[in-house]
Design a protein around this motif. Structure first.
Motif, mmCIF file in Angstrom:
data_model
loop_
_atom_site.group_PDB
_atom_site.id
_atom_site.type_symbol
_atom_site.label_atom_id
_atom_site.label_comp_id
_atom_site.label_asym_id
_atom_site.label_seq_id
_atom_site.Cartn_x
_atom_site.Cartn_y
_atom_site.Cartn_z
ATOM 1 N N UNK A 1 -46.928 38.296 -3.476
ATOM 2 C CA UNK A 1 -47.836 38.910 -4.043
ATOM 3 C C UNK A 1 -46.857 40.319 -4.245
ATOM 4 N N UNK A 2 -46.024 40.545 -4.889
ATOM 5 C CA UNK A 2 -44.906 41.284 -5.742
ATOM 6 C C UNK A 2 -43.826 40.860 -6.620
ATOM 7 N N UNK A 3 -42.786 41.190 -7.440
ATOM 8 C CA UNK A 3 -42.109 40.994 -7.749
ATOM 9 C C UNK A 3 -41.127 40.250 -7.388
ATOM 10 N N UNK A 4 -40.640 39.472 -5.900
ATOM 11 C CA UNK A 4 -39.839 39.211 -5.454
ATOM 12 C C UNK A 4 -38.225 39.127 -5.424
ATOM 13 N N UNK A 5 -37.944 40.527 -4.928
ATOM 14 C CA UNK A 5 -36.538 41.506 -5.139
ATOM 15 C C UNK A 5 -36.938 41.788 -3.582
ATOM 16 N N UNK A 6 -37.549 41.349 -2.698
ATOM 17 C CA UNK A 6 -37.358 42.778 -1.299
ATOM 18 C C UNK A 6 -36.002 42.335 -0.350
ATOM 19 N N UNK B 1 -47.340 43.884 12.544
ATOM 20 C CA UNK B 1 -46.541 43.023 11.231
ATOM 21 C C UNK B 1 -48.083 42.339 10.484
ATOM 22 N N UNK B 2 -47.935 40.769 11.604
ATOM 23 C CA UNK B 2 -48.946 39.445 11.826
ATOM 24 C C UNK B 2 -50.356 40.618 11.113
ATOM 25 N N UNK B 3 -50.716 41.315 11.400
ATOM 26 C CA UNK B 3 -52.138 42.462 11.440
ATOM 27 C C UNK B 3 -51.994 42.624 9.323
ATOM 28 N N UNK B 4 -50.983 42.429 8.661
ATOM 29 C CA UNK B 4 -51.466 42.786 7.081
ATOM 30 C C UNK B 4 -51.580 41.793 6.444
ATOM 31 N N UNK B 5 -51.387 40.821 7.307
ATOM 32 C CA UNK B 5 -51.956 39.338 6.754
ATOM 33 C C UNK B 5 -53.121 39.597 5.652
ATOM 34 N N UNK B 6 -54.690 39.452 6.782
ATOM 35 C CA UNK B 6 -55.821 39.505 5.973
ATOM 36 C C UNK B 6 -56.211 41.241 5.104
ATOM 37 N N UNK B 7 -55.411 41.462 5.733
ATOM 38 C CA UNK B 7 -55.827 42.972 4.458
ATOM 39 C C UNK B 7 -55.289 42.580 2.608
ATOM 40 N N UNK B 8 -56.725 43.680 2.165
ATOM 41 C CA UNK B 8 -56.630 43.916 1.265
ATOM 42 C C UNK B 8 -55.253 44.285 0.251
ATOM 43 N N UNK B 9 -54.043 44.995 -0.422
ATOM 44 C CA UNK B 9 -53.452 46.057 -0.831
ATOM 45 C C UNK B 9 -53.947 47.335 -1.288
ATOM 46 N N UNK B 10 -54.065 47.822 -1.142
ATOM 47 C CA UNK B 10 -54.009 49.558 -1.476
ATOM 48 C C UNK B 10 -52.783 49.799 -2.733
ATOM 49 N N UNK B 11 -51.758 49.398 -1.908
ATOM 50 C CA UNK B 11 -50.720 50.750 -2.814
ATOM 51 C C UNK B 11 -49.626 49.745 -3.231
ATOM 52 N N UNK B 12 -48.773 50.570 -3.685
ATOM 53 C CA UNK B 12 -47.200 49.608 -3.926
ATOM 54 C C UNK B 12 -48.153 48.462 -5.306
ATOM 55 N N UNK B 13 -47.406 47.632 -5.475
ATOM 56 C CA UNK B 13 -47.501 46.097 -7.007
ATOM 57 C C UNK B 13 -48.613 45.794 -6.242
ATOM 58 N N UNK B 14 -48.334 45.447 -4.992
ATOM 59 C CA UNK B 14 -49.475 44.002 -4.139
ATOM 60 C C UNK B 14 -50.969 44.361 -4.881
ATOM 61 N N UNK B 15 -51.385 46.367 -4.428
ATOM 62 C CA UNK B 15 -52.292 46.249 -5.241
ATOM 63 C C UNK B 15 -52.880 45.577 -6.318
#
Ligand code: ADP
Ligand code: MG
Ligand code: MG
Length: 193
Positions: free
Chosen positions: A31-36, A149-163
């Motif tokens: 969901x991003x640019x692969x560098x984390x 941590x697990x609770x982030x899975x079903x969410x839709x990203x609203x900030x950052x690259x993943x958004x």
């Protein structure tokens, strides 16, 4: 928490990040640019080198050294955010010993303010903010951290690259939430007696 425990914490976190570097980068590839993973590995190596060089005398100096290493070496979105967390802990750390709930609240507030994200935006704030509350309630433990941590899975990203992915961010863990979960779990290990 004292200086020795913070040093121990950073050693445990370095080991944990090294072990999970590829996993964190894979999450960020989804969901991003692969560098984390690489960003964080660079950061924890810099933290170790910085602490060895600075040889900080008190808790505030220790957190400040960590913050400076993270800000200068992690880069990306997460570098300034983790840096802010430790800078705020440096400000909150009054004496050689400071209580964990107070430090975590300062860190969580700093991260939320710096990134402008709210709980539910699918970022590391989803772990920082409720974890600080758990700590205050005496309920910060590994199982509760994993749940956040697990609770982030079903969410839709609203900030950052993943958004940028919109709906397609749904169904994936947030990488920064995962690395924050690791940070908090190694904190518990370092301070367990
Ligand atoms: P980049 O996205 O610049 O490549 P990283 O991959 O190192 O940086 O970090 C990504 C993580 O940063 C995300 O998974 C998320 O947890 C966190 N993040 C991004 N933007 C924000 C924000 N505005 N507020 C809080 N956390 C954020
Ligand atoms: Mg990234
Ligand atoms: Mg990046």
């Amino acid at each position: 928490m004292n200086v020795e425990q913070v040093k121990q914490w950073m050693q445990l976190y370095q080991t944990e990040i090294e072990k999970n570097k590829d996993y964190l980068s894979q999450l960020d590839t989804d969901i991003g640019d692969g560098d984390h993973g690489n960003n964080m590995a660079r950061g924890v190596d810099a933290v170790a080198a910085g602490l060895a060089k600075d040889n900080p005398a008190d808790l505030a100096q220790t957190f400040k050294s960590i913050a400076m290493s993270l800000i200068s070496k992690v880069g990306g979105a997460s570098g300034p955010l983790y840096g802010t967390a430790f800078l705020e802990m440096a400000k909150a750390a009054k004496d050689s010993e400071s209580d964990i709930p107070t430090l975590l609240q300062a860190a969580a507030d700093g991260v939320a303010k710096r990134g402008g994200a709210k709980v539910g935006d699918k970022t590391m704030v989803d772990v920082w903010t409720p974890a600080a509350q758990d700590a205050k309630a005496g309920q910060l433990n590994a199982a509760n951290i994993d749940k956040l941590v697990e609770a982030t899975k079903p969410l839709r990203a609203l900030k950052g690259r993943a958004s940028y992915l919109g709906e397609r961010s749904i169904g994936h863990l947030d990488p920064g939430a995962v690395s924050t979960g690791m940070l908090l779990k190694t904190l518990l290990q370092a301070t367990a007696k």
